[in-house]
Design a protein around this motif. Structure first.
Motif, short mmCIF file in Angstrom:
data_model
loop_
_atom_site.label_atom_id
_atom_site.label_comp_id
_atom_site.label_asym_id
_atom_site.label_seq_id
_atom_site.Cartn_x
_atom_site.Cartn_y
_atom_site.Cartn_z
N ILE A 173 0.92 -1.12 0.00
CA ILE A 173 -0.03 0.00 0.08
C ILE A 173 0.69 1.02 0.08
O ILE A 173 0.57 2.16 -0.77
CB ILE A 173 -0.96 0.04 1.09
N SER A 174 1.81 1.40 0.69
CA SER A 174 2.71 2.34 0.74
C SER A 174 3.37 2.69 -0.56
O SER A 174 3.55 3.63 -1.00
CB SER A 174 4.11 2.30 1.81
N LYS A 175 4.07 1.58 -1.12
CA LYS A 175 4.80 1.50 -2.49
C LYS A 175 3.52 2.08 -3.66
O LYS A 175 3.74 3.11 -4.34
CB LYS A 175 5.20 0.31 -2.98
N LEU A 176 2.31 1.75 -3.45
CA LEU A 176 1.40 2.24 -4.39
C LEU A 176 0.82 3.37 -4.29
O LEU A 176 0.59 4.15 -5.19
CB LEU A 176 -0.05 1.32 -4.37
N THR A 177 0.83 4.09 -2.97
CA THR A 177 0.59 5.38 -2.45
C THR A 177 1.48 6.32 -3.18
O THR A 177 1.21 7.26 -3.64
CB THR A 177 0.42 5.30 -1.06
N SER A 178 2.97 5.87 -3.04
CA SER A 178 3.84 6.96 -3.63
C SER A 178 3.69 6.88 -4.88
O SER A 178 3.95 7.71 -5.66
CB SER A 178 5.25 6.14 -3.28
N SER A 179 3.29 5.65 -5.61
CA SER A 179 3.18 5.83 -7.25
C SER A 179 2.08 6.58 -7.64
O SER A 179 2.21 7.23 -8.68
CB SER A 179 2.99 4.38 -7.79
N THR A 180 1.04 6.43 -6.82
CA THR A 180 0.07 7.28 -7.08
C THR A 180 0.23 9.02 -7.02
O THR A 180 -0.14 9.63 -8.10
CB THR A 180 -1.23 6.98 -6.30
N ASP A 181 0.75 9.11 -6.07
CA ASP A 181 1.39 10.38 -5.69
C ASP A 181 2.11 10.95 -7.04
O ASP A 181 2.09 12.08 -7.37
CB ASP A 181 2.08 10.60 -4.35
N GLU A 182 3.01 9.88 -7.50
CA GLU A 182 3.79 10.59 -8.66
C GLU A 182 3.23 10.43 -9.91
O GLU A 182 3.49 11.32 -10.55
CB GLU A 182 5.09 9.14 -8.85
N GLN A 183 1.90 9.73 -9.86
CA GLN A 183 1.19 10.01 -11.24
C GLN A 183 0.28 10.96 -11.24
O GLN A 183 0.18 11.56 -12.40
CB GLN A 183 0.12 8.78 -11.22
N MET A 184 0.02 11.70 -10.06
CA MET A 184 -0.80 12.71 -9.94
C MET A 184 0.13 14.03 -10.27
O MET A 184 -0.49 15.00 -10.68
CB MET A 184 -1.24 13.10 -8.61
N THR A 185 1.36 14.15 -10.24
CA THR A 185 2.45 15.26 -10.47
C THR A 185 2.85 14.80 -11.83
O THR A 185 3.90 15.80 -12.17
CB THR A 185 3.25 15.37 -9.58
N ALA A 186 2.89 13.78 -12.28
CA ALA A 186 3.93 13.32 -13.58
C ALA A 186 3.40 13.99 -14.69
O ALA A 186 2.04 14.41 -14.79
CB ALA A 186 4.04 11.72 -13.77
#
Length: 179
Positions: free
Chosen positions: A49-62
């Motif tokens: 979940i932590s890894k996916l949350t970080s990836s989601t945050d990256e997707q929101m700003t990519a």
């Protein structure tokens, strides 16, 4: 004389059946074994979940197109849904601990993970249903879906301070898998 033997045999059968039934009623894992199983299920889930949350945050700003972001976010939330269900199944497999309120506490863990799983699934479905033709509308929709996810996620969290079992509180504090 026959009636005495028949009566004694009948009583013996009832006693034996009672012992078998009572033996089948107990037998759940000890509080320490159950806590170790639960923490063993939750540790990889938290990491995922932590890894996916970080990836989601990256997707929101990519700097990606809405279509790329949509594909990535749907995949990420699907992964979170699957990880939550895998953890829920492991907790279910751990059984019911032999402790005060063991059934209620076990059910609480399973329910919480099920609600988290469902929240991720709803977020995935919401984002999957967004159009990507207008970037501003798409990202507004994503933000709304993530806000809803966060609210549902917070509402589904299990309040471990309300574990009504001193045995389980102690077990969670002591077993290495929970540290």
């Amino acid at each position: 004389m026959r009636t005495c033997r028949a009566s004694a045999a009948g009583k013996f059968t009832v006693v034996l059946a009672t012992i078998v039934v009572l033996a089948g009623c107990g037998g759940g894992p000890s509080p320490r074994a159950w806590a170790a199983s639960v923490c063993g299920a939750l540790t990889p889930w938290r990491s995922e979940i932590s890894k996916l949350t970080s990836s989601t945050d990256e997707q929101m700003t990519a700097q990606t197109t809405p279509a790329q972001a949509k594909e990535n976010l749907v995949r990420l939330f699907d992964g979170a849904e699957q990880a939550s269900e895998a953890a829920r199944r492991k907790v279910e497999k751990a059984g019911v601990p032999e402790a005060e309120n063991g059934e209620v506490i076990s059910a609480g863990f399973r329910s919480s993970l099920g609600k988290m799983r469902d929240a991720y699934g709803r977020a995935r479905d919401t984002i999957d249903g967004l159009g990507t033709g207008e970037p501003t509308a798409f990202y507004d929709g994503v933000r709304a879906a993530v806000d809803t996810l966060n609210k549902e996620y917070d509402a589904s969290a299990l309040d471990t301070s309300k574990l009504n079992s001193e045995e389980l509180k102690q077990a969670f504090d002591e077993v290495p898998e929970c540290r």
